[in-house]
Structures are given as C-alpha cells and as structure tokens.
Write an enzyme that holds these catalytic residues in place. Sequence first.
Site, mmCIF file in Angstrom:
data_model
loop_
_atom_site.group_PDB
_atom_site.id
_atom_site.type_symbol
_atom_site.label_atom_id
_atom_site.label_comp_id
_atom_site.label_asym_id
_atom_site.label_seq_id
_atom_site.Cartn_x
_atom_site.Cartn_y
_atom_site.Cartn_z
ATOM 1 N N ASN A 94 0.864 -1.182 0.000
ATOM 2 C CA ASN A 94 0.000 0.000 0.000
ATOM 3 C C ASN A 94 0.901 1.232 0.000
ATOM 4 O O ASN A 94 1.542 1.530 1.002
ATOM 5 C CB ASN A 94 -0.887 -0.027 1.255
ATOM 6 C CG ASN A 94 -1.696 1.247 1.412
ATOM 7 O OD1 ASN A 94 -1.833 2.033 0.460
ATOM 8 N ND2 ASN A 94 -2.236 1.462 2.605
ATOM 9 N N TRP A 95 0.933 1.917 -1.138
ATOM 10 C CA TRP A 95 1.850 3.062 -1.266
ATOM 11 C C TRP A 95 1.258 4.346 -0.692
ATOM 12 O O TRP A 95 1.903 5.398 -0.716
ATOM 13 C CB TRP A 95 2.240 3.254 -2.739
ATOM 14 C CG TRP A 95 3.031 2.099 -3.291
ATOM 15 C CD1 TRP A 95 3.543 1.054 -2.576
ATOM 16 C CD2 TRP A 95 3.408 1.870 -4.651
ATOM 17 N NE1 TRP A 95 4.210 0.192 -3.415
ATOM 18 C CE2 TRP A 95 4.151 0.663 -4.695
ATOM 19 C CE3 TRP A 95 3.187 2.570 -5.852
ATOM 20 C CZ2 TRP A 95 4.668 0.146 -5.877
ATOM 21 C CZ3 TRP A 95 3.698 2.057 -7.034
ATOM 22 C CH2 TRP A 95 4.437 0.854 -7.049
ATOM 23 N N LYS A 96 0.034 4.280 -0.223
ATOM 24 C CA LYS A 96 -0.629 5.440 0.400
ATOM 25 C C LYS A 96 -0.484 6.683 -0.492
ATOM 26 O O LYS A 96 -0.498 6.562 -1.707
ATOM 27 C CB LYS A 96 -0.074 5.670 1.802
ATOM 28 C CG LYS A 96 -0.062 4.396 2.638
ATOM 29 C CD LYS A 96 0.132 4.662 4.098
ATOM 30 C CE LYS A 96 0.341 3.344 4.822
ATOM 31 N NZ LYS A 96 0.087 3.421 6.235
ATOM 32 N N HIS A 138 -9.552 0.574 4.890
ATOM 33 C CA HIS A 138 -8.250 0.748 5.548
ATOM 34 C C HIS A 138 -8.445 1.635 6.775
ATOM 35 O O HIS A 138 -9.266 2.562 6.757
ATOM 36 C CB HIS A 138 -7.253 1.381 4.569
ATOM 37 C CG HIS A 138 -5.851 1.391 5.101
ATOM 38 N ND1 HIS A 138 -5.419 2.340 5.991
ATOM 39 C CD2 HIS A 138 -4.802 0.557 4.894
ATOM 40 C CE1 HIS A 138 -4.147 2.089 6.305
ATOM 41 N NE2 HIS A 138 -3.753 1.013 5.649
ATOM 42 N N GLU A 187 -6.861 4.042 7.923
ATOM 43 C CA GLU A 187 -6.725 5.497 7.686
ATOM 44 C C GLU A 187 -8.009 6.053 7.070
ATOM 45 O O GLU A 187 -8.385 7.200 7.336
ATOM 46 C CB GLU A 187 -5.493 5.756 6.802
ATOM 47 C CG GLU A 187 -4.207 5.587 7.611
ATOM 48 C CD GLU A 187 -2.988 5.171 6.814
ATOM 49 O OE1 GLU A 187 -2.991 5.295 5.576
ATOM 50 O OE2 GLU A 187 -2.019 4.704 7.447
ATOM 51 N N GLU A 204 -5.304 -5.623 10.490
ATOM 52 C CA GLU A 204 -4.319 -4.559 10.679
ATOM 53 C C GLU A 204 -4.599 -3.843 11.998
ATOM 54 O O GLU A 204 -5.414 -2.904 12.032
ATOM 55 C CB GLU A 204 -4.410 -3.556 9.531
ATOM 56 C CG GLU A 204 -4.084 -4.145 8.180
ATOM 57 C CD GLU A 204 -3.489 -3.087 7.272
ATOM 58 O OE1 GLU A 204 -2.352 -3.259 6.864
ATOM 59 O OE2 GLU A 204 -4.168 -2.082 6.999
ATOM 60 N N GLY A 244 2.249 1.927 10.698
ATOM 61 C CA GLY A 244 3.139 3.069 10.560
ATOM 62 C C GLY A 244 3.835 3.458 11.853
ATOM 63 O O GLY A 244 4.413 4.540 11.955
ATOM 64 N N SER A 259 3.405 -2.442 10.254
ATOM 65 C CA SER A 259 4.863 -2.376 10.437
ATOM 66 C C SER A 259 5.579 -3.670 10.043
ATOM 67 O O SER A 259 6.512 -4.103 10.709
ATOM 68 C CB SER A 259 5.206 -1.970 11.871
ATOM 69 O OG SER A 259 4.716 -0.655 12.129
ATOM 70 N N GLY A 280 2.774 -1.341 4.261
ATOM 71 C CA GLY A 280 2.734 0.079 3.933
ATOM 72 C C GLY A 280 4.126 0.606 3.650
ATOM 73 O O GLY A 280 4.690 0.417 2.567
ATOM 74 N N GLY A 281 4.722 1.254 4.646
ATOM 75 C CA GLY A 281 6.010 1.933 4.474
ATOM 76 C C GLY A 281 7.072 1.101 3.774
ATOM 77 O O GLY A 281 7.764 1.587 2.863
HETATM 78 C C1 PEP Z 1 -0.788 -0.172 5.858
HETATM 79 O O1 PEP Z 1 -0.758 0.938 5.347
HETATM 80 O O2 PEP Z 1 -1.719 -0.937 5.600
HETATM 81 C C2 PEP Z 1 0.295 -0.549 6.754
HETATM 82 C C3 PEP Z 1 0.232 -1.718 7.340
HETATM 83 O O3 PEP Z 1 1.319 0.354 6.933
HETATM 84 P P1 PEP Z 1 2.756 0.070 7.615
HETATM 85 O O4 PEP Z 1 3.277 -1.218 7.018
HETATM 86 O O5 PEP Z 1 3.591 1.246 7.259
HETATM 87 O O6 PEP Z 1 2.533 -0.095 9.076
#
Ligand code: PEP
Length: 258
Positions: free
Chosen positions: A13-15, A99, A101, A175, A181, A220, A241-242
Amino acid sequence: MTSPSRRALIAGNWKMHRTIAGSVELARAIADGARIGARTDVVVAPVATALAAVATALRGTAVQVAGQHCHWEDQGAFTGEISAEMLADAGCRWCLVGHSERRHLFAETDAMVHRKTVAVLRRGLVPIVCVGETLAEREGGVTFEVLRRQWQGAIGDLTGDDALRFAGGLVLAYEPVWAIGTGRTAKASDAQAAHAYLRDRIRHDFGDVADRVRILYGGSVKPDNAAELLAQPDVDGLLVGGASLDAAGFSRIIQAAG
Ligand code: PEP
C-alpha cells in the site's frame, strides 16, 4: 505458512506517496527485482493518478494493481471519488476497502465498508477488506468484539457464495491500528490469535468458504519480521505500507512468502 488451499498474497500500500513517474519506476523495480514464487500473488496499490500508468508498466509481469479506495456507486455527483468500475478501467484487479486510515481519518463507517465491498465484488475486483482494533480497544480487552463487528459490518447480507461468485474471492487484512506506521508489529502469536478468530467468524457465516478466504496481516511489516508472521498457520500473506516503498526491501518480503 499458508494452507495448501490458499495462495500467499503480498500487497504493498503506497498510500499518498510517489508521482506517476516515481510510481512506475518503483513498480518496475519490484517486478524486475522480486523472485515471485509460483504460489504467491503480488499486488501494489499506487495513488489514483498513477494507477493506469503502473498497470500499463506491469502488463505481462506477475505484479498486479489495486486501488486504495473507491466509492460504491459506478458514477455520479461525488466530487473527488472514484468508482470500482473506474479502477477496473484503469487496470486494477484488486481494491483495498476500509483501511484504518480511511476509517479513522475520513470517517468511513462499517456500513460504507459494506457498500464498497459489494461494489468491488460486483465489478469483478477482489476486495481486501481491512479490520483491526485501536490500542485502547486492545488494552480494553475488546479486540475480538471489534473484529467481529467490523467483519459482520463489511459482509452484511453477503453470503460465502456471493464472495466467490463475483470475483476471485474476498481477502481480509487484519491490521491492528496501533501497529500501522508505528514500527510496532504485533507479536506473531497475537497475529495468529486474531487471524484464527477471524477465520472462525468467516466459517460461522460462510461455512467451508473460510478455507479459501485469505487473511493478511498488516502493521509495520519489514523484511526482518515477514517470515515469522508468514509462518503462522492462519497468516496467508501481508499488507505492507512503508516498507513497500523500497523495492529491495519489498522484494525480500515477497521472497519470505516462498
Ligand atoms: C498499511 O498501510 O496498511 C500498513 C500496514 O502500513 P505500515 O506497514 O507502514 O505499518
């Protein structure tokens, strides 16, 4: 590791990161650099403006494209929104739904998540429906209650047959909000407990279809903790994500899936 009846799925997920050119470059680096196992699906979710360009760049590779979000209507006066039909038109085969967010920053409710899930399935895309508790909910001992409410809210009156009939299936992503994050990953045993609980709920509502619904862990995930998470029997893949913004690191995560 994931059951023989379920392919592994690694999703990035590049957000709200990367321009069109930067997204295409990252997508190419992942497709060229990752050794993708025969039983692993790999999906990336770029920003909306880059979807079509990334889908074109990835044509003929083993990496597929997802939208990060969509509206439940096909078209209409919904300024700023994008429909599942438009995602399919841009080359997407998948879409994230609910998600955290979206839920926490943009007030998406369980009812909205349900409508989006149905819209995505009807368009023949695979929804990756995200669920997860906040830190306060975990500390308050209501994690499973929250997961149950979010799962039931997402499916509403959908049946297991619906989930499989419309598309390549339904994917859930567990999640925990406190792990997204933050650099704080759930312990593998806690992730397994949440996944096993979710699979029980899926079996309760969908019967044996539960054996075919993939449940991803997200929060994470890094190259160093991917293998331990993937070793859990009910962890069928990862939503990253990151760490998915770094092609080399994401490739190592893909390799952990086999
Ligand atoms: C996500 O955006 O779904 C996520 C899990 O982010 P991160 O891996 O950065 O925690």
